[in-house]
Design a protein around this motif. Structure first.
Motif, short mmCIF file in Angstrom:
data_model
loop_
_atom_site.label_atom_id
_atom_site.label_comp_id
_atom_site.label_asym_id
_atom_site.label_seq_id
_atom_site.Cartn_x
_atom_site.Cartn_y
_atom_site.Cartn_z
N ALA A 84 -13.39 -11.98 -18.49
CA ALA A 84 -12.78 -10.51 -18.13
C ALA A 84 -13.74 -9.95 -17.26
O ALA A 84 -13.15 -8.82 -16.60
CB ALA A 84 -12.65 -9.82 -19.39
N LYS A 85 -14.98 -10.27 -16.96
CA LYS A 85 -15.80 -9.35 -16.45
C LYS A 85 -15.54 -9.63 -14.77
O LYS A 85 -16.01 -8.63 -13.92
CB LYS A 85 -17.34 -10.16 -16.30
N ILE A 86 -14.55 -10.63 -14.46
CA ILE A 86 -14.43 -10.55 -13.06
C ILE A 86 -13.33 -9.58 -12.55
O ILE A 86 -13.33 -9.25 -11.36
CB ILE A 86 -13.43 -12.15 -12.88
N PHE A 87 -12.66 -8.77 -13.45
CA PHE A 87 -11.70 -7.49 -13.09
C PHE A 87 -12.42 -6.40 -13.00
O PHE A 87 -11.94 -5.48 -12.36
CB PHE A 87 -10.68 -7.55 -13.97
N GLU A 88 -13.64 -6.34 -13.51
CA GLU A 88 -14.33 -4.84 -13.71
C GLU A 88 -14.35 -3.94 -12.45
O GLU A 88 -14.25 -2.93 -12.65
CB GLU A 88 -15.63 -5.04 -14.44
N ARG A 89 -14.71 -4.66 -11.30
CA ARG A 89 -14.92 -3.90 -10.09
C ARG A 89 -13.90 -4.56 -8.82
O ARG A 89 -14.40 -4.23 -7.54
CB ARG A 89 -16.29 -3.92 -9.62
N ALA A 90 -13.01 -5.17 -9.35
CA ALA A 90 -11.98 -5.99 -8.28
C ALA A 90 -11.15 -4.93 -7.65
O ALA A 90 -10.80 -4.12 -8.24
CB ALA A 90 -11.26 -6.83 -9.18
N GLY A 91 -10.82 -5.06 -6.33
CA GLY A 91 -10.22 -4.38 -5.70
C GLY A 91 -8.58 -4.43 -5.90
O GLY A 91 -7.76 -3.56 -6.19
N THR A 92 -8.41 -5.75 -6.10
CA THR A 92 -6.91 -6.24 -6.53
C THR A 92 -7.15 -7.19 -7.63
O THR A 92 -7.84 -7.97 -7.51
CB THR A 92 -6.11 -6.99 -5.49
N VAL A 93 -6.27 -6.90 -8.95
CA VAL A 93 -6.43 -7.74 -9.90
C VAL A 93 -5.10 -8.63 -10.13
O VAL A 93 -3.98 -8.09 -10.08
CB VAL A 93 -6.60 -6.98 -11.27
N ALA A 134 -2.71 -11.42 -19.41
CA ALA A 134 -2.07 -10.29 -19.43
C ALA A 134 -2.68 -9.27 -20.17
O ALA A 134 -2.54 -8.28 -19.55
CB ALA A 134 -0.61 -10.66 -19.74
N ARG A 135 -3.13 -9.53 -21.29
CA ARG A 135 -3.70 -8.67 -22.29
C ARG A 135 -5.05 -7.93 -21.61
O ARG A 135 -5.39 -6.93 -21.26
CB ARG A 135 -4.14 -9.27 -23.53
N ILE A 136 -5.91 -9.14 -21.02
CA ILE A 136 -7.04 -8.48 -20.32
C ILE A 136 -6.72 -7.80 -18.86
O ILE A 136 -7.35 -6.81 -18.57
CB ILE A 136 -8.06 -9.96 -19.85
N ALA A 137 -5.76 -7.95 -18.20
CA ALA A 137 -5.23 -7.49 -17.12
C ALA A 137 -4.57 -6.14 -17.34
O ALA A 137 -4.56 -5.19 -16.28
CB ALA A 137 -4.41 -8.08 -16.27
N ALA A 138 -4.10 -5.91 -18.57
CA ALA A 138 -3.37 -4.58 -18.90
C ALA A 138 -3.74 -3.33 -18.68
O ALA A 138 -3.19 -2.41 -18.14
CB ALA A 138 -2.81 -4.66 -20.18
N PRO A 154 -4.35 -0.43 -13.55
CA PRO A 154 -3.28 -0.09 -12.93
C PRO A 154 -3.06 -0.89 -11.57
O PRO A 154 -3.83 -1.26 -10.73
CB PRO A 154 -3.40 1.19 -12.62
N GLY A 155 -1.61 -1.27 -11.20
CA GLY A 155 -1.37 -1.98 -10.15
C GLY A 155 -1.86 -3.50 -10.07
O GLY A 155 -1.67 -4.22 -9.06
N ALA A 156 -1.76 -4.10 -11.27
CA ALA A 156 -2.34 -5.55 -11.49
C ALA A 156 -1.18 -6.19 -10.71
O ALA A 156 -0.04 -5.97 -11.18
CB ALA A 156 -2.82 -5.69 -12.88
N VAL A 157 -1.46 -7.56 -10.22
CA VAL A 157 -0.39 -8.29 -9.61
C VAL A 157 -0.29 -9.51 -10.63
O VAL A 157 -1.30 -10.27 -10.84
CB VAL A 157 -0.84 -8.60 -8.25
N GLY A 158 0.90 -10.03 -11.04
CA GLY A 158 1.12 -11.13 -11.91
C GLY A 158 1.65 -12.28 -11.09
O GLY A 158 2.43 -11.87 -9.95
#
Length: 454
Positions: A198-207, A217-221, A224-228
């Motif tokens: 999950a640490k990969i998302f912490e400072r990402a511009g686009t998730v 999906a739970r980790i990305a929830a 805002p604006g996450a792309v599935g």
């Protein structure tokens, strides 16, 4: 000047020592093994002024930073550093900190399976769009060496080990491909493993996340604006599949009303459900960087799959033989097992604490036989007895160099016309082989020997 200790003379460890020495920083490397390769690496580093200490893995006096290339927190050297309040960072974290001004942005990805395929698909798409791009990280090229080079963009494959020791990474876009039990012996629990991913998302511009995978999906929830990405028809802010088309409803002017065709299923090879998901994940990262649809399609068409990932070795007596040695955990093996209708399964190795019951239960209707080898083969045999009691099982106890020949001979005996003999071990290879490529090559040699014998 602060003294850095580098843990080990592996590829990344040597790269870290080389880069820090080039910056004029004092470095000492500690290494337990003193083989020919390690002595050669030590000689190379000595010419740069780097001290290499062979023997017990002890923290040198005066060290203020330990750089690890994926060692667990419970390793004695790492534990000693943590107890002494010495900063511990990974090679990837160090690379991020050492980036020069105007450094290439990172498109990063992680997951339990498919990482190398996705990072190579992504790189192919970036190159097709005219960008100077390179695949780095867990894929083989140390990030710490690549960050100083004049690339437009880096496609960065990250393992849970690397992410555990990384705290400031801020990639332009980041993807979590899937989440399944793996490396539990390293992390200690599924919760700790998921937290590292999950640490990969912490400072990402686009998730970017796998909308078909509940854990991902739970980790990305919270973002805002996450792309599935999904194998179903995509909703707004998703990439997915409509009939035989790969479609983008995220990186378009109006995600609610509009969509853009990126490629067709025929552009994905090998064509299997998990590989379509890989293609969609790579496309999402590429689109986050502004890659046009035509370059996504061209990148997929020009992509060459890595060896040992559902590689067709040959056909003998109307039976196909497939090398999927890279399937080193149950989740990866499940993807291959779901791709063929009638299988003689070659499995076994080191399960790394993972459970195989669900894998066997799901695969049972497709299995015509199983040949087991390696350290944890008994656990797979027990699962087969519970969930596929009518499937014939052959146990290969030996771990000598000729074991794979016996495996393939027994698999051929169990197989009938139309079957696929599938090496998809669900476990690591180090109990018997130098690595998973060596295991796959042994399988391929045995199949070729079978062809000659018949």
């Amino acid at each position: 000047m602060p003294l850095t200790c580098v843990a080990g003379l592996g590829v990344s460890g040597v790269a870290v020592a080389r880069v820090l020495a080039g910056r004029g920083e004092p470095v000492v490397v500690v290494e337990a093994a003193e083989g020919e390769r390690q002595r050669a690496a030590a000689g190379e580093l000595a010419a740069l002024g780097v001290e290499v200490r062979f023997g017990p893995m002890e923290l040198p006096e005066g060290v203020t930073r330990l750089v690890t290339t994926g060692w667990a927190p419970h390793h004695p050297l790492v534990a000693a550093a943590l107890e002494a309040e010495v900063e511990v960072v990974g090679e990837v974290e160090l690379a991020w900190r050492l980036r020069p001004a105007q450094a290439a942005p990172w498109l990063a990805l992680t997951g339990s399976n498919g990482k190398t395929t996705v990072v190579r698909m992504l790189t192919s798409m970036l190159l097709a769009a005219g960008h100077k791009a390179l695949a780095v990280g867990n894929v083989g090229v140390p990030v710490v060496e690549a960050v100083a080079e004049p690339y437009d963009v880096l496609a960065v494959e990250l393992s849970s080990f690397q992410l555990h020791w990384s705290d400031t990474l801020a990639p332009r876009a980041a993807a979590l491909l899937n989440l399944a039990p793996d490396h539990l012996d390293w992390h200690g629990s599924m919760e700790a493993y998921a937290a590292a991913k999950a640490k990969i998302f912490e400072r990402a511009g686009t998730v970017v996340y796998n909308a078909d995978d509940p854990g991902t999906a739970r980790i990305a929830a919270p973002y805002p604006g996450a792309v599935g990405f999904t194998l179903l028809a995509p909703k707004a802010d998703q990439l997915g599949v409509v009939e035989d088309l790969l479609v983008d409803r995220a990186f378009v002017a109006d995600p609610v009303e509009a969509a853009e065709e990126l490629a067709t299923l025929a552009d994905v090879h090998p064509l299997a459900p998990h590989n379509v998901a890989n293609a969609l994940a790579a496309a999402a990262l590429a689109r986050a960087y502004g890659v046009p649809a035509e370059a996504v399609r061209r990148g997929l068409r020009e992509f060459t799959p890595d060896p040992h990932r559902m590689t067709h070795i040959g056909r003998v007596g109307e039976v196909d033989y497939v090398d999927d040695s890279k399937a080193t955990n149950p989740h990866a093996a499940a993807a291959a097992l779901s791709s063929y209708p009638s299988i003689v399964w070659v499995a076994g190795g080191q399960l790394k604490g993972a459970d195989v019951d669900d894998l066997v239960r799901r695969a049972a209707p497709r299995l015509r036989g199983a040949v087991l080898l390696g350290a944890d083969r008994a656990r797979i045999a027990e699962a087969l007895a519970r969930h596929a009691p009518n499937v014939p099982v052959v146990d290969i106890a030996g771990q000598d160099t000729g074991a794979m020949e016996r495996v393939v001979t027994e698999a051929a005996r169990l197989a009938s016309a139309g079957d696929t003999v599938l090496l998809s071990p669900a476990g690591a290879s180090l109990d018997m082989f130098a690595n998973y490529p060596a295991r796959g090559e042994a399988f391929a040699r045995a199949v070729r020997g079978l062809e000659v014998a018949t």
